[in-house]
Enzyme design. Sequence first.
Site, PDB file in Angstrom:
ATOM      1  CG  HIS A  14      22.570 -60.953 -55.534  1.00  0.00           C
ATOM      2  ND1 HIS A  14      22.962 -59.784 -54.923  1.00  0.00           N
ATOM      3  CD2 HIS A  14      21.542 -61.429 -54.817  1.00  0.00           C
ATOM      4  CE1 HIS A  14      22.198 -59.568 -53.883  1.00  0.00           C
ATOM      5  NE2 HIS A  14      21.319 -60.554 -53.789  1.00  0.00           N
ATOM      6  CE  LYS A  35      22.067 -62.992 -51.051  1.00  0.00           C
ATOM      7  NZ  LYS A  35      20.652 -62.632 -50.986  1.00  0.00           N
ATOM      8  CG  ASP A  53      25.323 -57.461 -52.455  1.00  0.00           C
ATOM      9  OD1 ASP A  53      24.200 -57.998 -52.370  1.00  0.00           O
ATOM     10  OD2 ASP A  53      25.556 -56.495 -53.191  1.00  0.00           O
ATOM     11  NE  ARG A 106      10.652 -84.669 -41.620  1.00  0.00           N
ATOM     12  CZ  ARG A 106       9.838 -85.309 -40.833  1.00  0.00           C
ATOM     13  NH1 ARG A 106       8.565 -85.374 -41.126  1.00  0.00           N
ATOM     14  NH2 ARG A 106      10.275 -85.875 -39.733  1.00  0.00           N
TER      15      ARG A 106
END
Length: 151
Positions: A14, A35, A53, A106
């Site tokens: 996925h 995504k 997908d 970060r």
Amino acid sequence: MTDNAGVDDQTTLHATAVAISGSGVLIRGKSGSGKSDLALRLIDRGAKLISDDQVTIGREDDQLLMSPPPTIAGKLELRSLGICECEYLSGIALRLIIELKDQPERFPMDNQVMILLGIKVPCCTLAAMETSAAIKAEWALQRIMQRVAGS
């Protein structure tokens, strides 16, 4: 090696995948994490869709090749617009995995990798909805390709 054209292993994930200058980028994250949106922004910058997908990944010798499952080839889901048709590529070598998170570190460790079908693949973590996410994805891939060229 097996008799099926060198493919040792295969899986379907996925995820969403695009090719940037011929190099495959796999975008992973929870449902609704951005995504497809990140892929759309990359496509707008010149990338080509591989699959949205679901992505089929096959191991061939020491590389991983990404393709769309036949039922969704060339389809990209755009929230509020639905399923759109677009050009796509198949059999593209995976060079970078992007993990989408709301709050990436970060200063992550250098040389992050993920093992997929027994092969180490460089990865990075991005916040998909940041304005600069597409540019960061391109820069991450560029750094990886420079390392490969320098080896």
